[in-house]
Scaffold this motif. Structure first.
Motif, mmCIF file in Angstrom:
data_model
loop_
_atom_site.group_PDB
_atom_site.id
_atom_site.type_symbol
_atom_site.label_atom_id
_atom_site.label_comp_id
_atom_site.label_asym_id
_atom_site.label_seq_id
_atom_site.Cartn_x
_atom_site.Cartn_y
_atom_site.Cartn_z
ATOM 1 N N LYS A 1 6.049 -11.103 -10.690
ATOM 2 C CA LYS A 1 4.928 -10.693 -9.849
ATOM 3 C C LYS A 1 5.337 -9.465 -9.045
ATOM 4 C CE LYS A 1 2.711 -14.321 -11.214
ATOM 5 N NZ LYS A 1 1.626 -14.180 -12.229
ATOM 6 N N VAL A 2 4.441 -8.483 -8.996
ATOM 7 C CA VAL A 2 4.686 -7.252 -8.248
ATOM 8 C C VAL A 2 4.056 -7.385 -6.874
ATOM 9 C CG1 VAL A 2 4.376 -4.755 -8.179
ATOM 10 C CG2 VAL A 2 4.719 -5.917 -10.386
ATOM 11 N N VAL A 3 4.868 -7.214 -5.826
ATOM 12 C CA VAL A 3 4.409 -7.352 -4.449
ATOM 13 C C VAL A 3 4.555 -6.011 -3.738
ATOM 14 C CG1 VAL A 3 4.636 -8.624 -2.293
ATOM 15 C CG2 VAL A 3 5.217 -9.750 -4.453
ATOM 16 N N ASN A 4 3.457 -5.500 -3.178
ATOM 17 C CA ASN A 4 3.474 -4.285 -2.377
ATOM 18 C C ASN A 4 3.386 -4.672 -0.905
ATOM 19 O OD1 ASN A 4 3.278 -1.760 -4.252
ATOM 20 N ND2 ASN A 4 1.892 -3.265 -5.150
ATOM 21 N N LEU A 5 4.297 -4.142 -0.103
ATOM 22 C CA LEU A 5 4.416 -4.513 1.298
ATOM 23 C C LEU A 5 3.863 -3.421 2.209
ATOM 24 C CD1 LEU A 5 8.115 -5.777 1.196
ATOM 25 C CD2 LEU A 5 6.036 -7.076 0.696
ATOM 26 N N THR A 6 3.144 -3.831 3.239
ATOM 27 C CA THR A 6 2.770 -2.933 4.324
ATOM 28 C C THR A 6 3.738 -3.185 5.464
ATOM 29 O OG1 THR A 6 0.442 -2.938 3.686
ATOM 30 C CG2 THR A 6 0.956 -2.258 5.930
ATOM 31 N N VAL A 7 4.464 -2.135 5.858
ATOM 32 C CA VAL A 7 5.516 -2.270 6.863
ATOM 33 C C VAL A 7 5.117 -1.522 8.126
ATOM 34 C CG1 VAL A 7 7.951 -1.840 7.386
ATOM 35 C CG2 VAL A 7 7.271 -2.505 5.065
ATOM 36 N N GLU A 8 5.218 -2.183 9.263
ATOM 37 C CA GLU A 8 4.940 -1.578 10.556
ATOM 38 C C GLU A 8 6.092 -1.889 11.509
ATOM 39 O OE1 GLU A 8 1.196 -3.054 11.886
ATOM 40 O OE2 GLU A 8 0.059 -2.176 10.221
ATOM 41 N N ASN A 9 6.654 -0.836 12.094
ATOM 42 C CA ASN A 9 7.776 -0.995 13.026
ATOM 43 C C ASN A 9 8.935 -1.766 12.417
ATOM 44 O OD1 ASN A 9 6.311 0.339 15.146
ATOM 45 N ND2 ASN A 9 5.206 -1.589 15.532
ATOM 46 N N GLY A 10 9.191 -1.501 11.144
ATOM 47 C CA GLY A 10 10.330 -2.096 10.465
ATOM 48 C C GLY A 10 10.144 -3.515 9.979
ATOM 49 N N LYS A 11 8.927 -4.087 10.162
ATOM 50 C CA LYS A 11 8.644 -5.452 9.734
ATOM 51 C C LYS A 11 7.420 -5.473 8.820
ATOM 52 C CE LYS A 11 11.775 -7.497 12.406
ATOM 53 N NZ LYS A 11 12.902 -8.306 11.883
ATOM 54 N N VAL A 12 7.391 -6.422 7.913
ATOM 55 C CA VAL A 12 6.251 -6.558 7.004
ATOM 56 C C VAL A 12 5.065 -7.160 7.760
ATOM 57 C CG1 VAL A 12 5.368 -7.746 4.946
ATOM 58 C CG2 VAL A 12 7.680 -6.774 4.947
ATOM 59 N N SER A 13 3.916 -6.469 7.691
ATOM 60 C CA SER A 13 2.709 -6.971 8.351
ATOM 61 C C SER A 13 1.737 -7.619 7.375
ATOM 62 C CB SER A 13 2.006 -5.839 9.111
ATOM 63 O OG SER A 13 1.644 -4.779 8.229
ATOM 64 N N SER A 14 1.762 -7.182 6.112
ATOM 65 C CA SER A 14 0.916 -7.821 5.098
ATOM 66 C C SER A 14 1.481 -7.540 3.717
ATOM 67 C CB SER A 14 -0.542 -7.323 5.177
ATOM 68 O OG SER A 14 -0.626 -5.965 4.810
ATOM 69 N N CYS A 15 1.047 -8.356 2.741
ATOM 70 C CA CYS A 15 1.511 -8.227 1.361
ATOM 71 C C CYS A 15 0.321 -8.220 0.413
ATOM 72 C CB CYS A 15 2.418 -9.393 0.976
ATOM 73 S SG CYS A 15 3.864 -9.624 2.020
ATOM 74 N N ARG A 16 0.380 -7.358 -0.591
ATOM 75 C CA ARG A 16 -0.614 -7.328 -1.652
ATOM 76 C C ARG A 16 0.107 -7.671 -2.947
ATOM 77 N NH1 ARG A 16 -5.727 -5.161 -2.979
ATOM 78 N NH2 ARG A 16 -5.891 -4.156 -5.020
ATOM 79 N N VAL A 17 -0.328 -8.775 -3.553
ATOM 80 C CA VAL A 17 0.369 -9.308 -4.721
ATOM 81 C C VAL A 17 -0.506 -9.193 -5.960
ATOM 82 C CG1 VAL A 17 1.570 -11.318 -5.666
ATOM 83 C CG2 VAL A 17 1.441 -11.001 -3.180
ATOM 84 N N ASP A 18 0.065 -8.624 -7.015
ATOM 85 C CA ASP A 18 -0.613 -8.665 -8.315
ATOM 86 C C ASP A 18 -0.360 -10.050 -8.896
ATOM 87 O OD1 ASP A 18 -1.612 -8.440 -10.868
ATOM 88 O OD2 ASP A 18 -0.656 -6.524 -11.297
ATOM 89 N N MET A 19 -1.386 -10.887 -8.872
ATOM 90 C CA MET A 19 -1.242 -12.274 -9.294
ATOM 91 C C MET A 19 -1.225 -12.426 -10.810
ATOM 92 S SD MET A 19 -0.958 -13.891 -6.429
ATOM 93 C CE MET A 19 -1.399 -15.616 -6.669
ATOM 94 N N GLY A 20 -1.478 -11.324 -11.526
ATOM 95 C CA GLY A 20 -1.440 -11.376 -12.973
ATOM 96 C C GLY A 20 -2.736 -11.903 -13.573
ATOM 97 N N LYS A 21 -2.697 -12.177 -14.860
ATOM 98 C CA LYS A 21 -3.873 -12.604 -15.601
ATOM 99 C C LYS A 21 -4.048 -14.116 -15.560
ATOM 100 C CE LYS A 21 -4.989 -8.499 -16.935
ATOM 101 N NZ LYS A 21 -4.722 -8.060 -18.322
ATOM 102 N N ALA A 22 -5.290 -14.520 -15.516
ATOM 103 C CA ALA A 22 -5.625 -15.944 -15.611
ATOM 104 C C ALA A 22 -5.818 -16.319 -17.071
ATOM 105 C CB ALA A 22 -6.910 -16.225 -14.839
ATOM 106 N N THR A 23 -5.640 -17.584 -17.369
ATOM 107 C CA THR A 23 -6.003 -18.101 -18.680
ATOM 108 C C THR A 23 -6.934 -19.289 -18.508
ATOM 109 O OG1 THR A 23 -5.205 -19.045 -20.778
ATOM 110 C CG2 THR A 23 -3.929 -19.553 -18.801
ATOM 111 N N PHE A 24 -7.964 -19.337 -19.344
ATOM 112 C CA PHE A 24 -8.905 -20.452 -19.343
ATOM 113 C C PHE A 24 -8.665 -21.366 -20.543
ATOM 114 C CE2 PHE A 24 -10.886 -17.236 -16.734
ATOM 115 C CZ PHE A 24 -11.512 -17.948 -15.734
ATOM 116 N N LYS A 25 -7.688 -21.043 -21.377
ATOM 117 C CA LYS A 25 -7.407 -21.863 -22.547
ATOM 118 C C LYS A 25 -6.838 -23.208 -22.100
ATOM 119 C CE LYS A 25 -6.546 -17.923 -25.597
ATOM 120 N NZ LYS A 25 -5.556 -17.223 -26.467
ATOM 121 N N THR A 26 -7.490 -24.278 -22.520
ATOM 122 C CA THR A 26 -7.098 -25.602 -22.018
ATOM 123 C C THR A 26 -5.664 -25.973 -22.389
ATOM 124 O OG1 THR A 26 -8.176 -26.586 -23.970
ATOM 125 C CG2 THR A 26 -9.444 -26.517 -21.908
ATOM 126 N N GLU A 27 -5.181 -25.491 -23.523
ATOM 127 C CA GLU A 27 -3.808 -25.816 -23.914
ATOM 128 C C GLU A 27 -2.794 -25.114 -23.022
ATOM 129 O OE1 GLU A 27 -3.214 -24.624 -27.925
ATOM 130 O OE2 GLU A 27 -3.374 -22.474 -27.515
#
Length: 290
Positions: free
Chosen positions: A111-137
């Motif tokens: 998973k690729v995580v992009n961080l928003t950093v303010e004053n040297g600390k992470v304030s929020s994260c945006r995560v590429d959660m990837g693709k979903a699958t609906f296949k029951t198996e």
């Protein structure tokens, strides 16, 4: 048994709380002890108390770092949206990796995580959660249908219309008129442990405010009622988009706060970005028997 001094951080994403343990340089809790220690640490009122435990580990492949998460019952989960945000903040703020883009190894892939950093600390994260699958198996779901999308499942004597999918871990999404009226303690465990879900499932009841806004209540696999579930919010929006109920950009209201989910699509299917904050509650030290 011997006494071991355990350093940890208590963190949460929208109230979904975790004990975070740094095993990047060396293993602190042996593999055969991890599940038992997790159960003990998560006991509210008797120990630290948490929805789960996160371990920071070196990557086994080409990722920057490895994310492992265990539910409060000691079972290891494939992925957790709120957990990976806490993990990423921990990793950056503690100087383990000081990149604002981190490739994180999980049981559900990198998973690729992009961080928003303010004053040297992470304030929020945006995560590429990837693709979903609906296949029951692949969810997995033990039914004859190739996909279980807007189909009925018999639960506790009632037929509930739901959509099953996986975003690295299994989810059952049910749209309802009023999420506050759902008997979560009844239907949550009944669906989680339904024979149709051989690996159990997370359960979400979704109330539409508009095509751009929803309210979600969650019964989390292995944890029970939870204030927030990042993979759950993602699965709800992707399912709603597939059902043509929801737009591509949706604000998700959870008991613990809000997440922004943005759906994308290509020839291989539907995926999503999840964005939200994570919070350090406190750092702690305790002595445990191993």
């Amino acid at each position: 048994m011997s006494n071991t001094t355990l350093l940890f951080s208590k963190m949460h994403g929208l109230g979904n709380d975790y004990v975070v343990i740094d095993e990047y340089e060396k293993e602190i809790i042996s593999e055969d002890k991890k599940s038992d220690v997790v159960v003990e640490l998560c006991r509210r009122g008797f120990s630290v108390g948490a929805d789960g435990v996160i371990f920071v580990s070196p990557s086994t492949g080409e990722a920057d770092i490895r994310f492992r998460i265990f539910n409060a019952d000691g079972s290891e989960a494939e992925m957790c949206g709120n957990g990976i945000r806490c993990f990423s903040k921990f990793v950056y703020d503690n100087g383990i990796i000081r990149n604002e883009k981190i490739n994180v190894e999980t049981m559900a892939g990198i998973k690729v995580v992009n961080l928003t950093v303010e004053n040297g600390k992470v304030s929020s994260c945006r995560v590429d959660m990837g693709k979903a699958t609906f296949k029951t198996e692949e969810v997995p779901m033990d039914v004859s249908d190739d996909e279980f999308v807007d189909h009925f499942l018999k639960v506790e004597g009632e037929s509930l219309k739901m959509t099953a999918l996986s975003v690295g871990n299994p989810h059952a999404v049910i749209f309802v008129e009023d999420a506050s009226q759902v008997d979560l303690d009844k239907f949550g465990p009944a669906i989680e442990n339904h024979p149709a879900f051989p690996q159990r499932t997370n359960v979400h009841f979704v109330e539409m405010v508009s095509p751009k806004e929803i309210i979600v209540v969650t019964w989390e696999r292995g944890a029970g009622p939870t204030l927030a579930c990042g993979t759950g919010a993602t699965s709800c929006v992707i399912a709603g988009n597939k059902l043509e109920k929801l737009d591509e950009s949706v604000l998700v209201h959870l008991p613990g706060g809000e997440l922004q989910i943005d759906v994308y699509q290509d020839e291989t299917g539907l995926g999503a970005f999840m964005e939200g904050d994570s919070v350090l509650a406190f750092d702690g030290i305790m002595v445990i028997d191993l």
